[in-house]
Scaffold this active site. Structure first.
Site, short mmCIF file in Angstrom:
data_model
loop_
_atom_site.label_atom_id
_atom_site.label_comp_id
_atom_site.label_asym_id
_atom_site.label_seq_id
_atom_site.Cartn_x
_atom_site.Cartn_y
_atom_site.Cartn_z
CG ASP A 136 43.92 -34.04 -17.56
OD1 ASP A 136 42.95 -33.46 -17.02
OD2 ASP A 136 45.06 -34.06 -17.07
CG ASP A 289 54.66 -43.88 -10.55
OD1 ASP A 289 55.75 -43.30 -10.63
OD2 ASP A 289 54.22 -44.61 -11.45
#
Length: 533
Positions: A136, A289
């Site tokens: 990214d 997460d």
């Protein structure tokens, strides 16, 4: 004589005015102290003592469990079936599951080669592993470097894919989600995830994948972090102490008792079927997460923590990077708790005890109470009782319980026991930011979804230091002067001075030392200072 009188009367007038102001302040303080300040402070003390007891019970419980685990020898290999993956003459390599390895990164100039090299060095049948680099990066130079590195490994026969997208929507969660949409991923059974500074050993997959292959109820295998730069400075040593406790106690206890713990976002392997059943990656908080782990657990999936498998990685060594990381790690869980608490309560697939564990122990005590109590009690309420002696804190709450909690926290890193005092002071200062971030997460205030990638230095500092003496870093007020720390430091220093003059309990020793810690961090003299190039 008249002139002499006029010159002496004027200073007396000023002196009288000054005395009047101090007297008025004293009168106002005495009027509001008894009916307002004292009751409020007593309520604050009671609440803080309750939170201290909650933390104390939680720490003692985990301490007892971890001792029992060690004494009984309940290793993961004994609790779950584990067998070495064997060759099949008829099936050949197709007997091995197809593994996807994802490496999300963002402008990782200093460490991209380390992580890509380590992933490409993983031992596994070459036609049963896919390395996926999710870049990214917004810096075109770094993008080109990462792509060239991928091409270099591809030329050596490694099945490596370089994936980019035209936006950063969802940050890390968005990148991982986009990576899972690729057509070649549909044939994969498991996905191993490593952040850009993580370097798994070659045998990582051989030691983790068998747990998932032989235990269909397992969704996640989490391994331990090993810090390559823990000795870089005092701040990294303090972080090592906190994180070692997290891995050696919190993760181990969660894995052994409830088969649930928070995924650490990296150095873990997921069963893709479980990941998809849980709803995949979501970017609604900054802890994607933990979000995934909670949702998968509510679907009935189990997790196992393998403390014997360690993956090398880097701790943030600059105060700026660490503050941003701690904001994300404190704000995200609080915000996720707000979003998911009722979903957990209404869930039908998990037991009542597991719900209690997730809501009370995992979220409320560890992610909210721990931060709030550390700062509010030890840095606000306890010092305030010096100025308001009518309110007393029992010795068991001010001394004994904190001492026991601190010693239990220190068991994870025996080599740093001599740094225990520094760790206490450091954690109290960082509790200021964790408390602020926790409140932001609970209220969904501004910065709730702020995501700033933790800066990694790799060998950059060594490279700069090996050329010529660096210039003195420029002083930037925004980066080196932190007003919140300075303000709290001034408050503690005032309380310490008040205790010296009027107090009887010698709190000033702690107050002065803690105020110095706030001043040191307030002026930015903590961690590695990166020289300007």
């Amino acid at each position: 004589m008249d002139r002499l009188t006029s010159t002496t009367v004027l200073p007396d007038a000023f002196q009288g005015a000054r005395d009047d102001i101090s007297v008025q302040i004293g009168i106002i303080w005495s009027q509001i102290k008894a009916p307002l300040i004292v009751p409020l402070l007593r309520i604050a003390v009671v609440l803080c003592l309750i939170m201290s007891l909650m933390l104390f019970i939680e720490r003692v419980y985990m301490g007892i469990v971890i001792v029992l685990i060690k004494l009984s020898g309940r290793k993961p290999e004994k609790r779950y079936k584990w067998e070495t993956m064997k060759d099949d003459v008829e099936l050949g390599n197709s007997a091995y599951p197809l593994v996807l390895v994802q490496i999300p990164m963002y402008n990782e100039r200093e460490v991209y080669q380390l992580s890509i090299g380590a992933a490409c060095g993983l031992s596994w049948p070459s036609d049963r592993i896919i390395i996926q680099v999710l870049d990214d990066s917004t810096d075109p130079t770094i993008k080109d470097l990462v792509e060239l590195e991928c091409q270099r490994w591809a030329s050596k026969g490694i099945n490596i894919k370089y994936e980019i997208r035209d936006n950063r929507n969802g940050y890390k969660a968005g990148a991982l989600k986009e990576g899972m949409k690729r057509s070649y991923v549909k044939h994969c059974d498991y996905v191993a995830i490593f952040d850009a500074d993580f370097q798994p050993e070659p045998d990582f997959l051989w030691r983790t994948i068998p747990f998932l292959v032989h235990n269909p109820q397992l969704a996640l295998v989490q391994t331990r972090w090993k810090f390559v730069n823990s000795n870089e400075c005092l701040m990294t040593r303090m972080q090592e102490m906190s994180l070692d406790y997290h891995f050696t106690v919190e993760q181990e206890v969660g894995s052994s008792t409830y088969a649930f713990f928070g995924f650490n976002g990296t150095a873990g392997v997921w069963r893709i079927a479980a990941l998809n059943e849980a709803g995949g990656w979501k970017d609604r908080t900054t802890v994607e997460d933990m979000d995934l782990a909670v949702r998968a657990s509510l679907k009935g999936w189990k997790f196992v923590y393998i403390g014997g498998v360690k993956v090398k990685n880097e701790l943030p060594s600059t105060l700026k990077a660490y503050r941003y990381q701690q904001h994300r790690w404190s704000c995200g869980p609080a915000n996720l708790f707000r979003k998911m608490v009722m979903e957990i309560v209404r869930n039908k697939k998990v037991s009542l005890w597991k719900k209690v564990h997730v809501i009370y122990s995992f979220f409320f005590v560890r992610k909210i109470v721990a931060h709030l109590n550390t700062f509010v009690f030890y840095c606000i309420v306890l010092p305030a009782t010096v100025v308001v002696p009518e309110v007393e804190v029992p010795k068991w709450g001010a001394v004994y319980i904190p001492s026991i909690i601190t010693l239990l926290n220190a068991v994870g890193t025996p080599r740093s026991l001599h740094l225990l005092v520094f760790w206490i002071l450091f954690e109290n200062v960082m509790a200021l930011h964790r408390t602020k971030a926790t409140i932001i997460g609970l209220l969904e205030a501004s910065r709730v979804n702020e995501w700033i990638v933790t800066e990694k230095l790799g060998d950059a500092l060594k490279a700069k230091g090996g050329t010529k003496a660096p210039r003195k870093p420029k002083f930037r007020i925004g980066e080196r002067l932190h007003l919140l720390e300075l303000g709290v430091g001034a408050y503690l220093f005032f309380c310490g001075c008040y205790d010296v003059v009027f107090g009887k309990n010698h709190f000033f020793i702690f107050l002065y030392i803690q105020s110095i810690a706030f001043f040191i961090m307030g002026f930015g003299y903590v961690g590695t200072i990166v020289p300007n190039s």
